[in-house]
Structure formats: structure tokens, C-alpha cells
Design a protein around this motif. Sequence first.
Motif, mmCIF file in Angstrom:
data_model
loop_
_atom_site.group_PDB
_atom_site.id
_atom_site.type_symbol
_atom_site.label_atom_id
_atom_site.label_comp_id
_atom_site.label_asym_id
_atom_site.label_seq_id
_atom_site.Cartn_x
_atom_site.Cartn_y
_atom_site.Cartn_z
ATOM 1 N N CYS A 43 -3.431 -13.498 6.180
ATOM 2 C CA CYS A 43 -2.756 -12.427 6.919
ATOM 3 C C CYS A 43 -1.278 -12.342 6.548
ATOM 4 N N SER A 70 -1.566 -2.590 13.407
ATOM 5 C CA SER A 70 -2.544 -3.291 12.578
ATOM 6 C C SER A 70 -2.821 -4.661 13.188
ATOM 7 N N CYS A 127 -4.669 -8.286 11.985
ATOM 8 C CA CYS A 127 -5.277 -9.116 10.947
ATOM 9 C C CYS A 127 -5.694 -10.436 11.567
ATOM 10 N N ILE A 149 -8.058 -7.713 7.585
ATOM 11 C CA ILE A 149 -7.511 -6.637 8.409
ATOM 12 C C ILE A 149 -8.662 -6.025 9.198
ATOM 13 N N SER A 169 -6.441 -0.919 11.486
ATOM 14 C CA SER A 169 -5.233 -0.395 10.845
ATOM 15 C C SER A 169 -5.404 1.094 10.602
ATOM 16 N N SER A 170 -4.302 1.748 10.248
ATOM 17 C CA SER A 170 -4.364 3.163 9.899
ATOM 18 C C SER A 170 -5.203 3.379 8.647
ATOM 19 N N LYS A 210 -7.787 1.667 7.702
ATOM 20 C CA LYS A 210 -9.197 1.596 8.067
ATOM 21 C C LYS A 210 -9.619 2.757 8.961
#
Length: 224
Positions: free
Chosen positions: A56, A81, A83, A88, A91-92, A94
Motif C-alpha cells: 500500500c 481510496s 488500500c 486497492i 478508489s475513483s 475502480k
Amino acid sequence: MRVTVVIRYVALLVTLLGTWFMVQTYFEGSWRAISLRSWLGITSKPNSKQLRQHKCGNQDCSSTHFAFKIISGAANVVGPSICFDGVILMSSVKNNIGRGLNIVLVNGTNGQLLKADTFDMYSGDINKLDTFLRQIKDGTIVLTASYDDAATKMNDKVRALFTELGSSHVSKLGFRDNWVFVGAKGLKKKSPFEEHIKNNKDTNKYNGWPELLELEGCVPRKMN
């Protein structure tokens, strides 16, 4: 003839001594750093006491801990996000984050992802979050990151559930505050992994929002 041979040997000896002197003078530090093993291209075996590689993007953690890193949202522009153990989970990139609270549940023994969900705390249904928190099983690690607004819909029942997970700051969480938190179901004391910053027009970094928060560390595995 013998004199010529002697002179040649003397000249050779002087040359060797001069070379040795130059090496000692100018290359002493680096010369000492060269070992026979490195000269032959042989590397040392890893130290068995070394910790695992960074996960991470943060500090090393031992085999009895999981590495994590949480970054809250920045205003209503940049999403958060989460992790965990080098992966991860939200998050944006993903495309699985949303306004409000972003929460990940992982198995506290093996680190396996159990569930990830978002809860709109401005105009969403608070009962959805209430049900989600009540269904968490003992031994589950809970990772939370705020985005935009984390508290408009917050009520006392939900605050109490987060308190049971180890939160010390959820009772003070207000409109557009930033909050990152790692807790666990069955935790007997307050979690050391929590950061909270108030929405304050005099100190906000962004127009109407405080600066983002980052939280990282090593959370212990649950041993059976």
C-alpha cells in the motif's frame, strides 16, 4: 649488463610503490567497501529478520499484521481510496466510491475482502448504513473513508455502532467533516487508527471543505 637489470628492477619497484600509494590515497574509502563476494558477483542471503516488502506504499508490516492506507476525499472533487494488504479495494479508478461514507469489510484472520459499499450521508437512507453495520460479524476489520459530506444523515444509533467498532471521533462528526477510521467488530478498546478534521471556514483548505486526510499503519491479524 647486471647493472642494467638492477636498474630495471628498481624502476619497476618504484612504479609499483607509486601505484600503491595512489590507490591508498585516492581510493581508500571505496577500496575498503569492495569484498571478495561482491567482486565475484555473489550477493548475501536476505536477513531472516527482515520485514516484508512495502504494501500500500507505506511502512513495512510484520507477518502478524496487515498493511493499510486510507485517503479521504478532497472536497467533492477527488474521491477517497482504501488500500489493504497491498490491494486497492476502493478508489475513483475502480469506480466504486461515492459521496458520504465508503466502507470496506475484510476478514481479520486472512485479509480476504468481504464487502465494500458506499452510503450517501447527505440525501441517502440512513437505515441502509444501520443495517450494514449491524450485520458485521466478530473478527471483521472495518475501514472507512469520508467523501464530500459524512454526517448530515448520521443519527445516534449509527454513531453508537461505530463507537462499538472502536471509534472515538464519530460522536463529534459533523457536516462536511473529513474522517478516516479503521476499527473491528469485537474490539475491546478504542482503535488507534482514526483521524478527524472539522469543517471550519477559517481553516478549510478548500472552499467549504477541510483538507484531505491520510491514515496508514499496520493492523494486527486476528489469531484463532
